[in-house]
Motif scaffolding. Sequence first.
Motif, PDB file in Angstrom:
ATOM      1  N   ARG A   1       0.735  -9.046  -6.037  1.00 20.41           N
ATOM      2  CA  ARG A   1       0.366  -7.864  -5.986  1.00 20.41           C
ATOM      3  C   ARG A   1      -0.985  -7.884  -7.215  1.00 20.41           C
ATOM      4  O   ARG A   1      -1.823  -6.952  -6.439  1.00 20.41           O
ATOM      5  CB  ARG A   1       1.449  -6.633  -6.924  1.00 20.41           C
ATOM      6  N   PHE A   2      -1.051  -8.545  -7.925  1.00 20.86           N
ATOM      7  CA  PHE A   2      -2.394  -8.693  -8.671  1.00 20.86           C
ATOM      8  C   PHE A   2      -3.352  -8.830  -7.798  1.00 20.86           C
ATOM      9  O   PHE A   2      -4.331  -8.083  -7.676  1.00 20.86           O
ATOM     10  CB  PHE A   2      -2.230  -9.549 -10.021  1.00 20.86           C
ATOM     11  N   TYR A   3      -3.397 -10.163  -7.252  1.00 24.09           N
ATOM     12  CA  TYR A   3      -4.209 -10.671  -6.233  1.00 24.09           C
ATOM     13  C   TYR A   3      -4.560  -9.681  -5.176  1.00 24.09           C
ATOM     14  O   TYR A   3      -5.745 -10.000  -4.713  1.00 24.09           O
ATOM     15  CB  TYR A   3      -3.998 -12.212  -5.917  1.00 24.09           C
ATOM     16  N   ASP A   4      -3.583  -9.092  -4.694  1.00 30.52           N
ATOM     17  CA  ASP A   4      -3.570  -8.051  -3.558  1.00 30.52           C
ATOM     18  C   ASP A   4      -4.659  -6.990  -3.921  1.00 30.52           C
ATOM     19  O   ASP A   4      -5.408  -6.443  -3.024  1.00 30.52           O
ATOM     20  CB  ASP A   4      -2.571  -7.627  -3.211  1.00 30.52           C
ATOM     21  N   MET A   5      -4.477  -6.662  -5.290  1.00 28.21           N
ATOM     22  CA  MET A   5      -5.356  -5.288  -5.554  1.00 28.21           C
ATOM     23  C   MET A   5      -7.171  -5.876  -6.076  1.00 28.21           C
ATOM     24  O   MET A   5      -7.721  -5.138  -6.053  1.00 28.21           O
ATOM     25  CB  MET A   5      -4.997  -4.770  -7.008  1.00 28.21           C
ATOM     26  N   LEU A   6      -7.136  -7.218  -6.469  1.00 24.29           N
ATOM     27  CA  LEU A   6      -8.171  -7.644  -6.829  1.00 24.29           C
ATOM     28  C   LEU A   6      -9.087  -7.616  -5.639  1.00 24.29           C
ATOM     29  O   LEU A   6      -9.175  -8.465  -4.555  1.00 24.29           O
ATOM     30  CB  LEU A   6      -8.041  -9.211  -7.349  1.00 24.29           C
ATOM     31  N   PRO A   7     -10.157  -7.520  -5.946  1.00 22.67           N
ATOM     32  CA  PRO A   7     -11.457  -7.513  -4.891  1.00 22.67           C
ATOM     33  C   PRO A   7     -11.922  -9.019  -4.533  1.00 22.67           C
ATOM     34  O   PRO A   7     -11.973  -9.681  -5.632  1.00 22.67           O
ATOM     35  CB  PRO A   7     -12.875  -6.702  -5.385  1.00 22.67           C
ATOM     36  N   PRO A   8     -11.853  -9.388  -3.225  1.00 25.47           N
ATOM     37  CA  PRO A   8     -12.315 -10.698  -2.945  1.00 25.47           C
ATOM     38  C   PRO A   8     -13.470 -11.436  -3.721  1.00 25.47           C
ATOM     39  O   PRO A   8     -13.173 -12.509  -4.361  1.00 25.47           O
ATOM     40  CB  PRO A   8     -12.546 -10.997  -1.526  1.00 25.47           C
ATOM     41  N   ASN A   9     -14.703 -10.695  -4.057  1.00 20.08           N
ATOM     42  CA  ASN A   9     -15.760 -11.125  -4.842  1.00 20.08           C
ATOM     43  C   ASN A   9     -15.382 -11.590  -6.582  1.00 20.08           C
ATOM     44  O   ASN A   9     -16.080 -11.982  -7.148  1.00 20.08           O
ATOM     45  CB  ASN A   9     -16.730 -10.292  -4.525  1.00 20.08           C
ATOM     46  N   GLU A  10     -14.088 -10.890  -6.860  1.00 19.31           N
ATOM     47  CA  GLU A  10     -13.798 -11.244  -8.225  1.00 19.31           C
ATOM     48  C   GLU A  10     -12.944 -12.495  -8.455  1.00 19.31           C
ATOM     49  O   GLU A  10     -12.592 -12.948  -9.647  1.00 19.31           O
ATOM     50  CB  GLU A  10     -12.932 -10.083  -8.671  1.00 19.31           C
ATOM     51  N   ILE A  11     -12.536 -13.117  -7.405  1.00 15.93           N
ATOM     52  CA  ILE A  11     -11.555 -14.272  -7.629  1.00 15.93           C
ATOM     53  C   ILE A  11     -12.127 -15.443  -8.257  1.00 15.93           C
ATOM     54  O   ILE A  11     -11.252 -16.096  -8.853  1.00 15.93           O
ATOM     55  CB  ILE A  11     -11.133 -14.803  -5.961  1.00 15.93           C
ATOM     56  N   ARG A  12     -13.390 -15.682  -8.430  1.00 17.89           N
ATOM     57  CA  ARG A  12     -13.929 -16.889  -9.401  1.00 17.89           C
ATOM     58  C   ARG A  12     -14.312 -16.462 -10.489  1.00 17.89           C
ATOM     59  O   ARG A  12     -14.896 -17.222 -11.167  1.00 17.89           O
ATOM     60  CB  ARG A  12     -14.937 -17.407  -8.272  1.00 17.89           C
ATOM     61  N   ARG A  13     -13.762 -15.165 -11.020  1.00 19.37           N
ATOM     62  CA  ARG A  13     -14.239 -14.740 -12.248  1.00 19.37           C
ATOM     63  C   ARG A  13     -13.110 -14.671 -13.353  1.00 19.37           C
ATOM     64  O   ARG A  13     -11.907 -15.027 -12.914  1.00 19.37           O
ATOM     65  CB  ARG A  13     -14.880 -13.518 -12.301  1.00 19.37           C
TER      66      ARG A  13
ATOM     67  N   ALA B   1      -4.200 -17.830  -3.642  1.00 22.13           N
ATOM     68  CA  ALA B   1      -5.184 -16.547  -3.884  1.00 22.13           C
ATOM     69  C   ALA B   1      -6.383 -17.306  -3.610  1.00 22.13           C
ATOM     70  O   ALA B   1      -7.556 -16.437  -3.521  1.00 22.13           O
ATOM     71  CB  ALA B   1      -4.716 -15.793  -5.102  1.00 22.13           C
ATOM     72  N   GLY B   2      -6.888 -18.380  -3.970  1.00 21.07           N
ATOM     73  CA  GLY B   2      -8.205 -19.148  -4.045  1.00 21.07           C
ATOM     74  C   GLY B   2      -8.660 -19.478  -5.252  1.00 21.07           C
ATOM     75  O   GLY B   2      -9.987 -19.257  -5.641  1.00 21.07           O
ATOM     76  N   ILE B   3      -7.943 -19.351  -6.419  1.00 20.07           N
ATOM     77  CA  ILE B   3      -8.451 -19.636  -7.810  1.00 20.07           C
ATOM     78  C   ILE B   3      -9.229 -21.095  -7.567  1.00 20.07           C
ATOM     79  O   ILE B   3      -8.517 -21.930  -7.093  1.00 20.07           O
ATOM     80  CB  ILE B   3      -7.411 -19.739  -8.796  1.00 20.07           C
ATOM     81  N   PRO B   4     -10.388 -21.354  -8.146  1.00 20.28           N
ATOM     82  CA  PRO B   4     -10.822 -22.680  -7.941  1.00 20.28           C
ATOM     83  C   PRO B   4     -10.285 -23.762  -8.387  1.00 20.28           C
ATOM     84  O   PRO B   4      -9.592 -23.821  -9.343  1.00 20.28           O
ATOM     85  CB  PRO B   4     -12.437 -22.291  -8.621  1.00 20.28           C
ATOM     86  N   LEU B   5     -10.249 -24.862  -7.688  1.00 19.71           N
ATOM     87  CA  LEU B   5      -9.281 -26.192  -8.042  1.00 19.71           C
ATOM     88  C   LEU B   5      -9.909 -26.583  -9.380  1.00 19.71           C
ATOM     89  O   LEU B   5      -9.164 -27.208 -10.036  1.00 19.71           O
ATOM     90  CB  LEU B   5      -9.655 -27.319  -6.836  1.00 19.71           C
TER      91      LEU B   5
END
Length: 373
Positions: free
Chosen positions: A125-137, A178-182
Amino acid sequence: MRGVGLVPEPLAQLPWRIILLVLAIGGFGLVVLYSAAGGSLRPWALSQGIKLVVFLGGAIVASRVPESWWKAGAWPVYAGILIALIGVELLGAVKGGSQRWLDLGFIRIQPSELMKPAIVLAVARFYDMLPPNEIRRWGAIWPSAVLIGLPFVLVMTQPDLGTALMIGAGGATVMFLAGIPLRLFAGGALSVAVAAPLAINFLLHDYQRNRILIFMDPESDPLGTGYHISQSKIAIGSGGVWGKGYLNGTQSHLDYLPEGHTDFVFATMAEEWGLIGGCLLILAFILVIRWGLDVGQRAESRFARLTAAGLATTIFFYVAINLAMVMGLAPVVGIPLPLVSFGGSASMTVMLCLGILMSIDRQNRRAGRRGGL
């Protein structure tokens, strides 16, 4: 009215192949428990059979819950179970030296088991609400780390190392998908490796520390801490390719194998059914997990994709950790083999995971029909 013959549409829409496969796994578990009791339905097989039917009914009911309800309830459910974990710490019933249960009088519940699917729902649910451009921050990392860390610490204090690890693994899996960097996972793994010696020496209880250390050399204390692993490997090895035959196992029937009906039920099964039986059981679990991953791949929403994949990997962790444990490839951390081991907690959790997966699958099929119009 749409339907197949005389079968009502809600029943016809159920994924009967996966339901029958789950029933086959659970039914085989009852056969093993019958043997583990020396050829008797009591005390394990009959009770487990009733739980299997009840929990499967619950999974079918959960499959009718709309995906949007799981999404809306993700955080309230997480918060409620987190409060229950705090209640366990303050008021929980002690059993076997562990404080893991809330005794409500009419029922005794283990909130840590419910947290396994709840953490998947909450992080998804958290990552569903998070904008895609914020995933690496950084803002994409620390909230989910807090969501995972709070129940992890509470469960560790019960103490329940195996369940705490599964909660952490389930949440981390959703973060990864969700795409958190390796590189961040690599950094986290390095931090865990550095902190592990300190945790083993200062945070774990003596029996937990001994279990972690002994699995590397169980023969160094075959009659003490290494007894479980040693007897489990003897049972599995003695079964050979075809097994000793049903009701002919000696390790469990002569009480050499501790917990042969719970954590080490796979060893009980392998002694009588051999490598062939073990491989078929593992294949059945693989098919269930693959179906769950396929449900996630077909899902339209980000929440559904992350939830389905996270729940499928939660079932995978159950199976993989238990098998590694009974084969001496991992420490004994008290993770049962779901649908096969005696006990309601793991079966309830896995059936809940399957119920949510069936709910998402139902949504997928409805979306497919709309797309075909």
